[in-house]
Design an enzyme around this catalytic site. Structure first.
Site, PDB file in Angstrom:
ATOM      1  CB  CYS A 152      -0.847  -0.035   1.246  1.00  0.00           C
ATOM      2  SG  CYS A 152      -1.713  -1.597   1.408  1.00  0.00           S
ATOM      3  NE  ARG A 168       4.184   1.699  -1.442  1.00  0.00           N
ATOM      4  CZ  ARG A 168       5.334   1.069  -1.317  1.00  0.00           C
ATOM      5  NH1 ARG A 168       6.308   1.343  -2.160  1.00  0.00           N
ATOM      6  NH2 ARG A 168       5.531   0.200  -0.365  1.00  0.00           N
ATOM      7  CD1 TRP A 181      -2.418  -4.542  -5.043  1.00  0.00           C
ATOM      8  CD2 TRP A 181      -1.437  -5.812  -3.481  1.00  0.00           C
ATOM      9  NE1 TRP A 181      -2.136  -5.774  -5.603  1.00  0.00           N
ATOM     10  CE2 TRP A 181      -1.528  -6.567  -4.667  1.00  0.00           C
ATOM     11  CE3 TRP A 181      -0.842  -6.406  -2.363  1.00  0.00           C
ATOM     12  CZ2 TRP A 181      -1.063  -7.870  -4.766  1.00  0.00           C
ATOM     13  CZ3 TRP A 181      -0.384  -7.705  -2.461  1.00  0.00           C
ATOM     14  CH2 TRP A 181      -0.496  -8.425  -3.655  1.00  0.00           C
ATOM     15  CG  ASN A 215       3.283  -0.705   2.855  1.00  0.00           C
ATOM     16  OD1 ASN A 215       4.401  -0.334   2.533  1.00  0.00           O
ATOM     17  ND2 ASN A 215       2.752  -1.785   2.367  1.00  0.00           N
ATOM     18  N   GLY A 216       1.959  -3.141   4.934  1.00  0.00           N
ATOM     19  CA  GLY A 216       2.646  -4.331   5.458  1.00  0.00           C
ATOM     20  C   GLY A 216       1.609  -5.349   5.894  1.00  0.00           C
ATOM     21  CD  GLU A 222      10.589  -7.987 -18.647  1.00  0.00           C
ATOM     22  OE1 GLU A 222      10.450  -8.937 -17.845  1.00  0.00           O
ATOM     23  OE2 GLU A 222      10.160  -6.846 -18.412  1.00  0.00           O
ATOM     24  CE  LYS A 233       6.878  -5.287 -18.298  1.00  0.00           C
ATOM     25  NZ  LYS A 233       7.940  -5.849 -17.525  1.00  0.00           N
ATOM     26  CD  GLU A 284       4.336  -7.227 -15.520  1.00  0.00           C
ATOM     27  OE1 GLU A 284       4.724  -7.295 -14.357  1.00  0.00           O
ATOM     28  OE2 GLU A 284       4.972  -6.623 -16.402  1.00  0.00           O
ATOM     29  CG  HIS A 291      10.235 -31.294 -27.083  1.00  0.00           C
ATOM     30  ND1 HIS A 291      10.350 -32.498 -27.734  1.00  0.00           N
ATOM     31  CD2 HIS A 291      11.389 -30.628 -27.325  1.00  0.00           C
ATOM     32  CE1 HIS A 291      11.532 -32.570 -28.326  1.00  0.00           C
ATOM     33  NE2 HIS A 291      12.177 -31.435 -28.096  1.00  0.00           N
ATOM     34  CE  LYS A 313       7.969   0.189 -10.541  1.00  0.00           C
ATOM     35  NZ  LYS A 313       8.169  -0.372 -11.883  1.00  0.00           N
TER      36      LYS A 313
HETATM   37  C1  G6P Z   1       6.138  -6.899  -8.618  1.00  0.00           C
HETATM   38  C2  G6P Z   1       5.997  -6.029  -9.847  1.00  0.00           C
HETATM   39  C3  G6P Z   1       6.931  -6.522 -10.949  1.00  0.00           C
HETATM   40  C4  G6P Z   1       8.354  -6.609 -10.428  1.00  0.00           C
HETATM   41  C5  G6P Z   1       8.436  -7.509  -9.198  1.00  0.00           C
HETATM   42  C6  G6P Z   1       9.812  -7.498  -8.558  1.00  0.00           C
HETATM   43  O1  G6P Z   1       5.579  -8.135  -8.857  1.00  0.00           O
HETATM   44  O2  G6P Z   1       4.664  -6.013 -10.309  1.00  0.00           O
HETATM   45  O3  G6P Z   1       6.892  -5.612 -12.033  1.00  0.00           O
HETATM   46  O4  G6P Z   1       9.191  -7.080 -11.437  1.00  0.00           O
HETATM   47  O5  G6P Z   1       7.506  -7.037  -8.223  1.00  0.00           O
HETATM   48  O6  G6P Z   1      10.059  -6.220  -8.056  1.00  0.00           O
HETATM   49  P1  G6P Z   1      11.501  -5.736  -7.616  1.00  0.00           P
HETATM   50  O7  G6P Z   1      11.264  -4.362  -7.055  1.00  0.00           O
HETATM   51  O8  G6P Z   1      11.988  -6.689  -6.585  1.00  0.00           O
HETATM   52  O9  G6P Z   1      12.355  -5.721  -8.816  1.00  0.00           O
END
Ligand code: G6P
Length: 607
Positions: A2, A27, A74, A100-101, A480, A484, A487, A503, A602
């Site tokens: 959060c 967040r 969140w 937050n936590g 990656e 993307k 996501e 396979h 994030k």
């Molecule tokens: C979350 C985000 C991802 C990110 C991951 C790791 O799941 O949505 O975009 O890659 O955390 O985050 P970090 O800050 O550890 O790179």
């Protein structure tokens, strides 16, 4: 995860809280709320959904006052609802808190609090903290908070206000980020730096186990025993512009276009006279020579940077590298000892799984190097050494510029290890670094040249599933690219080593499943072309990322995204850029919110 914010000073608190929350919305955005003190009243306004709902509510019913706290949520404990939205209050409704936590022992605390007559209104873990403070309060808010903190297990960043103390915010942290922007006659508590940049660039970094008593004119920091602590100050170099959209439609697009700068900054000063400069590694050449294996731990996008690192470090330094997502590393009894170097990659520096992995690794005697983008973040305190990516703040939830900057930093690390191990001579290291230094320009050229992308995105207009293929370093690039797309456009995307596709995943291929192939020049290029033929023979439409000058590839793919020629080892950064933009345009075409995709946050500060 959060976002929390608190304001105390001469301005209208609601304005500062809303502007801070807007910069913290990455967040989480399940609900948002504020609690503001004015003229002997504590008014709480909370709304489910994005911040705009709270903004509208406060627009219709403004709340005056110069001190307050705010939160963007969140959800972890309890569904997104007004009742579960922060700030939470105690029974007397004189105390309000944002958190937050996760409070891990909240069930036990809830029983205890209920048994002593407290009325619990929400399903959250957070509300227990408000009631605990109420039960310990005997006129001194700081003391009540300190006593309550001793009862908590888990992670928290907290902001607390009390009607009896309208001139103070008490803040505290353990395992969740929290800073205090120190302004002139005003102070702002926040989960992250962008929330305070409009007001100040001077920041107090709160550490675990610290409590801050914040007034308009002062920030006093204490440990849990309430002994004064000298606060750590940080001057933030970024300005607010750097944290805002700067004319781009979305943060994500802006951040994609910031990659040349991020790469330049990350590589700056790393080579001197044929020697890689990486004093942050905090290891002597002898210690490096003694490294028998490397473990890379990370999550999400950072994990994919780890897979790129594996191929570089193994190739250049000839040290075996294992890459594991942090949440698996920690619980898998990893074979880690004092001859192991653990590289923890985390953009935010706050990802709970990666932090837990770091602790585990150090317990087992390994040296831990963190690669992070956030100065003063938690991982920087828990690791033996830190290599910063200098990508500037990344606001879009989907990581872009921090990914390529991580790869740049890992290239430098790989070269350093190779140099210390003697597996690459100085001339070779210099020539690789020279090529690395051209990548910012290469990326700039790519960003200015991909006209076909929007058209290409059309292929995904009705797609529900897609495949991303590559070989060698193209595999993590494909991973990656797929991440993307998933996501931000919510299209299923699966990444596979191109040779392995036959396979199993080949059964998925129809003319409705677009296939994206990383087909840049390299020692497996011909094999990749064969793999393309295999999917095309089954009706797939193919988008290929290929090297400029490779015109033949047009015979094998519906769309070709050309990128300048680089050596194979350094191709991950340029090959990623078209895939970032592809997912961006697909998501935009489908009307998705690219900066704040559903269900994501994030930084994930819970396990
Ligand atoms: C979350 C985000 C991802 C990110 C991951 C790791 O799941 O949505 O975009 O890659 O955390 O985050 P970090 O800050 O550890 O790179």
């Amino acid at each position: 995860m959060c976002g929390i914010v608190g304001y105390i000073g001469p301005r209208q608190a609601s304005d500062v809280l809303l502007s801070g929350l807007a910069r913290l919305e990455y967040r989480g955005y399940d609900s948002a709320g504020v609690a503001i003190i004015d003229a002997g009243e504590l008014t709480t306004t909370r709304r489910v959904g994005k911040l705009v709902n709270l903004q509208n509510a406060l627009g219709t019913s403004p709340v005056a006052g110069n001190v307050g706290i705010g939160h963007t949520r969140w959800a972890t404990h309890g569904k997104p609802s007004e009742e579960n939205a922060h700030p939470h209050r105690d029974c007397t409704e004189r105390i309000a808190i944002v958190h937050n936590g996760i409070i891990e022992n909240y069930v036990e605390l809830r029983e205890e609090l209920r048994a002593t007559g407290h009325m619990i209104r929400s399903e959250t873990d957070t509300e227990m903290v408000a009631h605990l403070i109420e039960s310990y309060y005997e006129g001194d808010l700081k003391v009540a908070v300190a006593k309550s903190l001793k009862r908590l297990e888990g992670a928290y960043a907290l902001g607390v206000v009390h009607l009896d103390h309208p001139d103070v915010i008490v803040a505290a942290r353990k395992d969740s980020p929290l800073i205090i922007g120190a302004g002139d006659g005003e102070n702002i508590v926040a989960s992250d730096i962008p929330a305070v940049l409009e007001f100040t660039r001077e920041v107090v970094v709160l550490h675990d186990g610290e409590i801050a008593v914040v007034t308009a004119d002062s920030v006093d920091v204490f440990d849990l025993a309430l002994r004064p602590v000298v606060p750590e100050m940080l001057h933030v170099e970024w300005d607010l512009d750097a944290a805002e959209k700067g004319g781009f439609e979305d943060f994500m697009l802006k951040e994609i276009f910031e990659q040349p700068k991020a790469l330049r900054e990350t590589l700056r000063g790393r080579m001197n006279d044929g020697e890689i400069q990486l004093s942050e590694l905090a290891m002597t050449a002898e210690e490096i020579a003694g490294i028998a294996r490397v473990f890379v731990i990370a999550c999400g996008t950072s994990l994919h940077a780890g897979f790129v690192a594996k191929s570089l470090i193994e190739q250049w330094a000839r040290i075996p590298v294992e890459v594991l997502c942090s949440s698996e590393f920690r619980y898998n009894d990893p074979i880690v000892d004092d001859e192991t170097l653990v590289v923890a990659i985390t953009q935010s520096g706050e990802t709970a799984d990666t932090l837990a992995g770091v602790r585990e690794a150090r317990l087992r005697g390994a040296k831990v190097i963190a690669i992070t983008n956030v100065v003063g973040s938690r991982v920087t305190r828990e690791s033996d050494g830190v290599i910063y990516t200098h990508a500037g703040p990344e606001i879009g939830v989907a990581a872009t510029k921090t990914f390529t900057a991580q790869i740049a930093a890992l290239n430098v690390l790989g070269l350093k290890l190779a140099q210390a191990k003697g597996t690459l001579g100085s001339e070779r290291v210099q020539s690789i670094f020279d090529e690395l230094s051209t990548l910012p320009d290469v990326v700039e050229a790519i960003l200015g040249s991909l006209e076909e992308l929007q058209e290409c995105a059309e292929l995904f207009a009705d797609a529900t599933s897609s495949l991303f293929l590559g070989r060698g370093v193209g595999v993590p690039v494909a991973m990656e690219g797929a991440l993307k797309l998933k996501e931000i456009s919510y299209i299923h995307a699966e990444a596979y080593p191109a040779g392995e596709m036959k396979h199993g995943p080949i059964a998925l291929i129809t003319d409705q499943v677009p296939v994206v192939v990383v087909a840049t020049q390299g020692h497996t290029y011909e094999k990749v072309v064969s793999n393309i033929q295999e999917v095309r023979a089954r009706g797939a439409q193919v988008i290929a990322v290929a090297t400029s000058g490779d015109d033949d590839i047009r015979n094998h793919a519906e769309f070709v995204l050309h990128i300048p020629q680089t050596s194979e080892a350094l191709s991950a950064i340029p090959a990623t850029v078209p895939l970032q933009l592809l997912s961006y345009y697909v998501a935009k075409r489908r009307g998705c919110n690219v900066d704040q995709p559903r269900n994501l946050a994030k930084s994930v500060t819970v396990e």
